[in-house]
Design an enzyme around this catalytic site. Structure first.
Site, PDB file in Angstrom:
ATOM      1  N   LYS A 105       0.822  -1.173  -0.141  1.00  0.00           N
ATOM      2  CA  LYS A 105       0.065   0.119  -0.112  1.00  0.00           C
ATOM      3  C   LYS A 105       1.026   1.230   0.065  1.00  0.00           C
ATOM      4  O   LYS A 105       0.600   2.131  -0.549  1.00  0.00           O
ATOM      5  CB  LYS A 105      -0.920  -0.060   1.270  1.00  0.00           C
ATOM      6  CG  LYS A 105      -1.940  -1.331   1.075  1.00  0.00           C
ATOM      7  CD  LYS A 105      -2.981  -1.026   2.300  1.00  0.00           C
ATOM      8  CE  LYS A 105      -3.950  -2.005   2.081  1.00  0.00           C
ATOM      9  NZ  LYS A 105      -5.145  -2.078   3.390  1.00  0.00           N
ATOM     10  N   LYS A 154     -10.193 -11.446  -9.009  1.00  0.00           N
ATOM     11  CA  LYS A 154     -11.212 -11.606  -7.808  1.00  0.00           C
ATOM     12  C   LYS A 154     -11.950 -10.114  -7.906  1.00  0.00           C
ATOM     13  O   LYS A 154     -11.754  -9.052  -7.909  1.00  0.00           O
ATOM     14  CB  LYS A 154     -10.517 -11.789  -6.510  1.00  0.00           C
ATOM     15  CG  LYS A 154     -11.403 -11.933  -5.435  1.00  0.00           C
ATOM     16  CD  LYS A 154     -10.713 -12.699  -4.152  1.00  0.00           C
ATOM     17  CE  LYS A 154     -10.094 -11.514  -3.472  1.00  0.00           C
ATOM     18  NZ  LYS A 154      -9.799 -11.921  -2.096  1.00  0.00           N
ATOM     19  N   LYS A 162     -13.831  -4.273  -4.439  1.00  0.00           N
ATOM     20  CA  LYS A 162     -14.341  -2.928  -4.454  1.00  0.00           C
ATOM     21  C   LYS A 162     -13.143  -1.899  -5.108  1.00  0.00           C
ATOM     22  O   LYS A 162     -13.495  -0.916  -5.337  1.00  0.00           O
ATOM     23  CB  LYS A 162     -14.881  -2.269  -3.006  1.00  0.00           C
ATOM     24  CG  LYS A 162     -13.594  -2.447  -2.034  1.00  0.00           C
ATOM     25  CD  LYS A 162     -14.098  -2.054  -0.668  1.00  0.00           C
ATOM     26  CE  LYS A 162     -13.156  -2.391   0.372  1.00  0.00           C
ATOM     27  NZ  LYS A 162     -13.294  -3.672   0.748  1.00  0.00           N
TER      28      LYS A 162
END
Length: 353
Positions: free
Chosen positions: A131, A214, A217
């Site tokens: 991240k 997959k 969101k």
């Protein structure tokens, strides 16, 4: 050090000898998607009904602010997430459901655990590396860096025996176990060392437009995502527009027929019917038949849930009351854990006036 306490006698447990399960998911979208429902929430509902299992489920809003959030949207999404959990079958009268920020003991325990976690140990967490690489090191917050330690506090606070985890959380759970063992060795038995609860094999749900990825969101477009709160017509349109494959035979072959295989997995996940049985029923039929039927099944399954969510969201005071009840029950456990921890690290007890 004071005489060792017996955890089983000081940690409140709804059922003596029961297995405690703890889990949650961030309020990071306006709606749960099909993958969230199949992979997590539906399993939680089953767990709360298992004999000999005590569950606590929470909405980790403190984790959510490790990246920038709009405060108004954040409030809305926290309520919306709670409403969807309840609509999906979590019973707040039976199973504590609460917002993380309503239980201050999460932050209290996280600070103590921060102080027994090595910097190098925390630096090895792969999710932070991934991240922070995307955001840039200067933009990544210290909260994002210490996220796994707050997660450890979440789990250890409730003396959880089992934690449902996906592959992406295995490293964080291992850190949790290490911190529990380290604290116990240094200060005396205080924490239950949790085990990962690996759920029975469930079909992975892939993006309708990109069946190699997959359903998530964070996808570039939501055209391939089945949101539980979408209008039935919108869901039907997405399913009917789903990517399929060359040919017309309905068969399960992830490598060569990823699109139709994904539709079969979704059909099976929603209905519980085996993929082989579904394939046999559609022998000789076209992809369009499968898509039309799947759209109807999705509408029948998620329509009542969506209506229940809207009812709950129309009465935010009642929804907040249910979360407050959950937080009160959670604090009965959390406060005992923090009291034990504070005593063992040598904090001066607060005098009562």
């Amino acid at each position: 050090m004071s005489e060792e306490k017996n955890l089983k006698s000081v940690i409140p447990n709804a059922s003596q000898g029961a297995t405690r399960v703890f889990s949650g998911a961030q309020p990071s979208a306006d709606s749960l998607h099909l993958g969230n429902y199949v992979g997590a929430v539906r399993n939680w509902v089953n767990m709360q009904n298992e004999q000999g299992t005590d569950c606590l489920f929470f909405i980790p809003d403190m984790h959510a602010i490790t990246v920038p959030q709009d405060p108004v949207i954040m409030t809305q999404r926290t309520r919306m997430t709670a409403a969807q959990y309840i609509a999906a079958g979590i019973d707040p009268e039976k199973t504590p459901l609460f917002a993380q920020s309503h239980v201050p003991e999460h932050a209290q325990l996280a600070w103590v655990l921060n102080c027994i976690t090595g910097f190098g140990e925390a630096s090895r967490m792969t999710q932070f590396k991934d991240k922070s690489a995307k955001q840039g090191a200067d933009s990544a917050s210290v909260g994002l860096f210490t996220y796994p330690i707050l997660m450890a506090a979440d789990i250890l606070l409730y003396q959880a025996d089992q934690v449902p985890v996906g592959e992406d959380q295995r490293q964080h759970l291992e850190l949790t176990r290490n911190l529990a063992q380290r604290f116990n060795a240094r200060f005396g038995d205080t924490f239950v060392v949790p085990e990962g609860r690996i759920m029975k094999e469930t079909a992975k749900i892939y993006d309708l437009q990109n069946p190699a990825s997959k359903m998530s969101k964070s996808a570039e477009t939501d055209k391939g995502i089945i949101w539980l709160m979408d209008e039935p017509k919108k869901t039907a349109k997405k399913i009917k527009s789903a990517v399929t494959d060359a040919g017309s035979e309905i068969s399960f072959d992830r490598e060569n027929k990823a699109g139709v295989s994904n539709l079969l997995s979704i059909y099976s996940a929603i209905t519980g019917e085996s993929i082989d049985s579904i394939v046999a029923r559609y022998e000789g039929k076209m992809y369009g038949h499968l898509k039309v039927d799947l759209a109807e099944i999705a509408a029948e399954t998620f329509g009542p849930m969506r209506e229940r969510v809207n009812e709950l969201m129309a009465d935010p005071a009642e929804l907040d009351r249910l979360l407050a009840i959950g937080a009160s029950k959670a604090r009965e456990i959390a406060s005992v854990t923090v009291e034990n921890v504070y005593e063992r690290v040598g904090f001066l007890p607060a005098a009562k006036l």
